[in-house]
Design an enzyme around this catalytic site. Structure first.
Site, PDB file in Angstrom:
ATOM      1  N   PRO A   2      27.324  43.366  45.391  1.00 53.63           N
ATOM      2  CG  PRO A   2      27.205  45.869  45.889  1.00 53.63           C
ATOM      3  CD  PRO A   2      27.362  44.655  44.806  1.00 53.63           C
ATOM      4  CD  GLU A   3      22.359  38.544  44.631  1.00 58.25           C
ATOM      5  OE1 GLU A   3      21.545  38.808  44.639  1.00 58.25           O
ATOM      6  OE2 GLU A   3      23.355  37.906  43.830  1.00 58.25           O
ATOM      7  CG  HIS A  91      38.591  51.970  41.268  1.00 57.97           C
ATOM      8  ND1 HIS A  91      38.698  52.861  39.907  1.00 57.97           N
ATOM      9  CD2 HIS A  91      39.346  51.224  41.072  1.00 57.97           C
ATOM     10  CE1 HIS A  91      38.441  51.875  39.368  1.00 57.97           C
ATOM     11  NE2 HIS A  91      40.158  51.441  40.306  1.00 57.97           N
ATOM     12  NE  ARG A 110      33.563  44.857  37.062  1.00 59.35           N
ATOM     13  CZ  ARG A 110      33.753  43.556  37.147  1.00 59.35           C
ATOM     14  NH1 ARG A 110      32.190  43.144  36.745  1.00 59.35           N
ATOM     15  NH2 ARG A 110      34.844  43.093  37.320  1.00 59.35           N
TER      16      ARG A 110
END
Length: 271
Positions: A2-3, A91, A110
Site C-alpha cells: 500500500p502506497e 492474518h 508481515r
DNA sequence: ACTGGCTCCTGAGGGC
DNA sequence: TGCCCTCAGGAGCCAG
C-alpha cells in the site's frame, strides 16, 4: 504494497460504511504488529460512533468522540469491510465490529503495520507531528523540495522518500516520478536546481493522481484477495522493469540498489 | 544536524 | 504436499 494511492482508495471505500456507524467491540486477535496493539481499544471505544475517517500520509485516522485510532498498513496490510460471520484468515489480526453486523478487518501477513490509539489530537501524535506536506495539497511544490534540499548530500530518490520532506512517496512512485522528471535517482539532492525540482514535484503529483484514479476503479469492492491491484503493472514505466526497453528511448532499464531499496531508471533519459 | 545501516516479518520465487 | 535460501519493503531508531 500500500502506497498513498491505495491508502486513499481504502479510505474512500471504507468511509461510507463506517461514518456514523456505532462500534460494538474491538477484537484484537494478534497484538504483535509493529508496536503492540493497545488492549484498551475495546473498553475505550465500544458503543461510540465513528465521527471521521481521514488520512495523513499513509496513516488512516479513525475519529471517535473519545479519541482516535491510528492505522498504518505497513507493506502488506489491507483493510476490508466484511460481514462479521465471514471466514477469517490467520492474518486477520484486528477487527472493528459494528452495530449493523459489518466488520472492518485488518489483515497484515508481515505485521509491519500498526494500530494505535490516542486521546489527543492525532495530528500531534509523535508519529505524525513531524510529517512533511501532503503531495496533493497546497504546501507541496518544487520550491518546497528545493528549499529543504539545500545542503543535503543524500540521493534525491531517498530525499523524496523521506516522510519529513513530503509524505506518501514510496519506493515505486519515487522511481516512477524520477523517470517522468528525467532525473537520475542518485543525483545529490542539494545540487539539483529549482527548475528540476519543479518538474519533480509535478511528476510526483501526476503519478500519485493517476494512481489514485486507477485504484479507485480497481479496488472499489475491497474483495480482492490481496492489496496488489492490477493497475500497477499497466502504468509503470520503470519499476520492476530491469532490462526492458525504456518507453522513451528504448535503452534497457537499469537496476541498482539505493538505500537498501530496488531502484530502476533509464540511464539515457535520466540525468 | 545529517547520514547510512539495521530491524521487524512472511510469502514469493528461484535453484537444486 | 519438496526443501532451502534469499529477497523485498515502510519507516522508526540508533550509532557514528
Amino acid at each position: 504494497m500500500p502506497e498513498l494511492p491505495e491508502v486513499e482508495t481504502t479510505r474512500r471505500g471504507i468511509e461510507p460504511h463506517i461514518l456514523g456507524n456505532t462500534l460494538t467491540r474491538v477484537v484484537v486477535r494478534n497484538a504483535s504488529l509493529r508496536w503492540p496493539v493497545p488492549r484498551i481499544l475495546d473498553k475505550t471505544l465500544a458503543g461510540l460512533k465513528v465521527e471521521s475517517l481521514t488520512r495523513r500520509g499513509k496513516y488512516l485516522l479513525l475519529g471517535f468522540p473519545a479519541g482516535s485510532v491510528i492505522i498504518h498498513l505497513g507493506m502488506s496490510g489491507s483493510l476490508r469491510m466484511v460481514a462479521c460471520d465471514s471466514d477469517r484468515n490467520k492474518h486477520d489480526h484486528v477487527e472493528f465490529v459494528f452495530q449493523d453486523g459489518m466488520c472492518l478487518r485488518l489483515r497484515d501477513p508481515r505485521r509491519f503495520g500498526a494500530v494505535l490509539y490516542t486521546a489527543k489530537d492525532p495530528l500531534q501524535h509523535k508519529l505524525l507531528v513531524n510529517l512533511g506536506p501532503e503531495p496533493l495539497q497546497r504546501g507541496f511544490s518544487g520550491r518546497h523540495l528545493y528549499d529543504h534540499s539545500r545542503g543535503k548530500k543524500v540521493a534525491v530518490k531517498l530525499f523524496i522518500m523521506n516522510s519529513k520532506i513530503v509524505v506518501g512517496v514510496g519506493n515505486i512512485y519515487a522511481n516512477e516520478a524520477l523517470f517522468l522528471a528525467g532525473i537520475h535517482p542518485k543525483r545529490v539532492a542539494g545540487r539539483l536546481t529549482a527548475e528540476r525540482y519543479d518538474r519533480l514535484a509535478q511528476a510526483i503529483k501526476n503519478v500519485l493522481r493517476a494512481a489514485i484514479k486507477s485504484g479507485g476503479t480497481t479496488l472499489r469492492d475491497f474483495t480482492a484477495e490481496d492489496g496488489r491491484p492490477g493497475y500497477f503493472q499497466q502504468k509503470l514505466n520503470v519499476y520492476g522493469k530491469a532490462g526492458e526497453p525504456c518507453p522513451g528511448c528504448g535503452t534497457p532499464i537499469k537496476h541498482i540498489t539505493l538505500g537498501q531499496r530496488a531502484t530502476y531508471f533509464c540511464p539515457h533519459c535520466q540525468t
